[in-house]
Each structure stands twice: as structure tokens, then as C-alpha cells.
Design a protein around this motif. Structure first.
Motif, PDB file in Angstrom:
ATOM      1  N   ARG A 114      49.578  47.288  71.490  1.00  0.00           N
ATOM      2  CA  ARG A 114      50.276  47.626  72.731  1.00  0.00           C
ATOM      3  C   ARG A 114      49.710  46.804  73.901  1.00  0.00           C
ATOM      4  O   ARG A 114      50.464  46.306  74.734  1.00  0.00           O
ATOM      5  CB  ARG A 114      50.153  49.118  73.016  1.00  0.00           C
ATOM      6  N   ASN A 115      48.398  46.628  73.942  1.00  0.00           N
ATOM      7  CA  ASN A 115      47.778  45.820  74.991  1.00  0.00           C
ATOM      8  C   ASN A 115      48.165  44.351  74.865  1.00  0.00           C
ATOM      9  O   ASN A 115      48.432  43.685  75.873  1.00  0.00           O
ATOM     10  CB  ASN A 115      46.257  45.963  74.954  1.00  0.00           C
ATOM     11  N   ASN A 127      51.799  44.051  76.097  1.00  0.00           N
ATOM     12  CA  ASN A 127      51.873  44.145  77.558  1.00  0.00           C
ATOM     13  C   ASN A 127      51.358  42.881  78.222  1.00  0.00           C
ATOM     14  O   ASN A 127      51.952  42.396  79.194  1.00  0.00           O
ATOM     15  CB  ASN A 127      51.108  45.370  78.066  1.00  0.00           C
ATOM     16  N   ASP A 128      50.269  42.323  77.702  1.00  0.00           N
ATOM     17  CA  ASP A 128      49.742  41.073  78.253  1.00  0.00           C
ATOM     18  C   ASP A 128      50.756  39.947  78.088  1.00  0.00           C
ATOM     19  O   ASP A 128      50.956  39.131  78.989  1.00  0.00           O
ATOM     20  CB  ASP A 128      48.427  40.690  77.582  1.00  0.00           C
ATOM     21  N   ASN A 179      53.824  40.466  80.446  1.00  0.00           N
ATOM     22  CA  ASN A 179      53.489  40.354  81.877  1.00  0.00           C
ATOM     23  C   ASN A 179      52.864  39.025  82.233  1.00  0.00           C
ATOM     24  O   ASN A 179      52.459  38.812  83.379  1.00  0.00           O
ATOM     25  CB  ASN A 179      52.544  41.486  82.284  1.00  0.00           C
TER      26      ASN A 179
END
Length: 74
Positions: free
Chosen positions: A62-63, A66-67, A70
């Protein structure tokens, strides 16, 4: 007697149980990407591009997603 119970209960509550992080293969994460991460499986390919092929945990993936989403466009 009451003091012994208090001492025993305080000893028991000081221990914390840490659950192991379960890691999944990239194929498994891609198969549930819409339900778990809310993205298409291709986004996972972009998120792990240039990273080692290995098993990832859900929060770790998930991280990474998101990285990746974004990241500013050059």
C-alpha cells in the motif's frame, strides 16, 4: 493476597504480542488489487518497477502504491 493478584496482573499486561507480518507474492497481490488497494493490477507493476522481486506485506505494498501514484510527473 490482594497484593499478589495485582502484581500478577500487572506482569501479565506488560507483555505485548506482536503479530508477524504476512507476506504475499506479487501475483496474489495483483489478484486482489481492486478490492484491497482500489487500483488496477498494472499499478502494482509500476509501484514495484526497479525494486527486487520478492513477497510484500499488504501495508508495505500500500505504501509503495501510494508513493508511485503521488510521484510527481517530470
Amino acid at each position: 493476597m490482594a497484593e499478589e493478584v495485582i502484581k500478577q496482573s500487572s506482569k501479565q499486561t506488560s507483555k505485548q504480542v506482536v503479530a508477524p507480518i504476512i507476506k504475499y507474492s506479487i501475483a496474489d497481490l495483483k489478484s486482489v488489487s481492486r478490492k484491497v488497494f482500489g487500483c488496477n493490477p498494472e499499478v502494482i507493476d509500476g509501484a514495484i518497477h526497479g525494486k527486487p522481486i520478492q513477497a510484500y506485506g499488504v501495508e508495505e505494498m500500500r505504501n509503495l502504491i501510494n508513493d508511485f501514484l503521488n510521484k510527481p510527473i517530470k
